[in-house]
Design a protein around this motif. Sequence first.
Motif, short mmCIF file in Angstrom:
data_model
loop_
_atom_site.label_atom_id
_atom_site.label_comp_id
_atom_site.label_asym_id
_atom_site.label_seq_id
_atom_site.Cartn_x
_atom_site.Cartn_y
_atom_site.Cartn_z
N LEU A 36 -10.68 5.10 -7.11
CA LEU A 36 -11.84 4.22 -6.96
C LEU A 36 -11.36 2.92 -6.33
O LEU A 36 -10.66 2.13 -6.97
CB LEU A 36 -12.49 3.96 -8.32
CG LEU A 36 -13.82 3.20 -8.30
CD1 LEU A 36 -14.93 4.08 -7.70
CD2 LEU A 36 -14.21 2.74 -9.69
N ALA A 37 -11.71 2.72 -5.08
CA ALA A 37 -11.23 1.54 -4.33
C ALA A 37 -12.24 0.41 -4.48
O ALA A 37 -13.41 0.55 -4.13
CB ALA A 37 -11.06 1.90 -2.85
N ASP A 65 -9.51 -2.65 6.13
CA ASP A 65 -8.44 -2.79 5.13
C ASP A 65 -8.17 -1.50 4.36
O ASP A 65 -7.01 -1.15 4.13
CB ASP A 65 -8.80 -3.91 4.15
CG ASP A 65 -8.92 -5.27 4.83
OD1 ASP A 65 -8.34 -5.43 5.92
OD2 ASP A 65 -9.58 -6.16 4.28
N LEU A 66 -9.23 -0.84 3.94
CA LEU A 66 -9.06 0.36 3.13
C LEU A 66 -8.39 1.50 3.91
O LEU A 66 -7.38 2.07 3.44
CB LEU A 66 -10.40 0.79 2.53
CG LEU A 66 -10.40 2.03 1.64
CD1 LEU A 66 -9.34 1.96 0.56
CD2 LEU A 66 -11.78 2.21 1.02
N PRO A 67 -8.88 1.87 5.10
CA PRO A 67 -8.18 2.92 5.86
C PRO A 67 -6.74 2.57 6.18
O PRO A 67 -5.86 3.44 6.15
CB PRO A 67 -9.03 3.05 7.13
CG PRO A 67 -10.38 2.55 6.76
CD PRO A 67 -10.12 1.45 5.77
N VAL A 71 -2.77 0.21 -1.61
CA VAL A 71 -1.64 0.85 -0.94
C VAL A 71 -0.60 1.34 -1.96
O VAL A 71 0.00 2.41 -1.79
CB VAL A 71 -0.99 -0.09 0.09
CG1 VAL A 71 -0.37 -1.31 -0.59
CG2 VAL A 71 0.04 0.64 0.93
N GLU A 72 -0.42 0.60 -3.05
CA GLU A 72 0.53 0.99 -4.07
C GLU A 72 0.02 2.18 -4.88
O GLU A 72 0.76 3.13 -5.15
CB GLU A 72 0.82 -0.20 -5.00
CG GLU A 72 1.41 -1.41 -4.29
CD GLU A 72 1.23 -2.69 -5.08
OE1 GLU A 72 0.55 -2.65 -6.13
OE2 GLU A 72 1.75 -3.73 -4.64
N GLY A 89 -18.43 -3.38 4.96
CA GLY A 89 -17.91 -4.52 5.69
C GLY A 89 -16.47 -4.30 6.11
O GLY A 89 -15.95 -3.18 6.13
N GLY A 90 -15.81 -5.40 6.43
CA GLY A 90 -14.45 -5.32 6.96
C GLY A 90 -13.46 -4.68 6.03
O GLY A 90 -12.53 -3.98 6.47
#
Length: 241
Positions: free
Chosen positions: A127-128, A196-198, A170-171, A190-191
């Motif tokens: 869950l990001a 950032d997520l990909p 990322v960790e 959004g951004g």
Amino acid sequence: MPAALIISHGQPSDPAPAEAELAALAARVQALMPDWHVASATLATPDALADQIAKAGPQGFAYPMFMADGWFTRDHLPKRLAEAGGTGWQVLDPFGIDEGLQRLTVTLASEAAAARGLAPADTALLLAAHGSFRSPAPARVANAMADRLKRDTGFARVEAAFIDQTPRIVEAAAGFPAGSLVLPFFAAKGGHVIDDLPEALEQAGLKGTLLEPVGLDPRVPALIAAALQSARQATLSSTES
């Protein structure tokens, strides 16, 4: 005619796209509530909140398109509403802790697994979320949502990770198996979700499936409409008693 405003942070560096996206959401909610005046405003667009309150009137219901409760929704938003002339506006629970959204998030995760032929006992989900180094509220909401997802879906593994605090996406993603699902616990695309997520998932080397943010699901307008109707009914009942 009861009035409602859907309010989000917006993007100060480029407010127009977020303003248009939120207005489109408000239009979908308005279509479900023809007897209401439903509009939207981002806090990043100068005078947007004051302009909308001038049209809607001094009383109404503010629905925060934020993923957590805390200082922004409890203190800052009521202050901004009052400064804009909305002294009689009631601030509802934010999107992220709306019970309807919490149920929908569980449904989205289960549907995503079923669509890919994944058995719950074999499914891992990350869950990001955004998170915050300044407030514990966003992490508290996301971690509670992760616990609920694990309990209600029966997935083998569900964890929350963040853009702006530890554990970083990322960790966390580096320890997830190939084929995992990644569900963005965001209200909009959004951004952070687009870039950032990909990038974090690629850096972690996770070969999984990145799903759409929970806020983009077509069932969201109906749950916002339900929350607004419920708030109005509670207000009417309180007035009558």
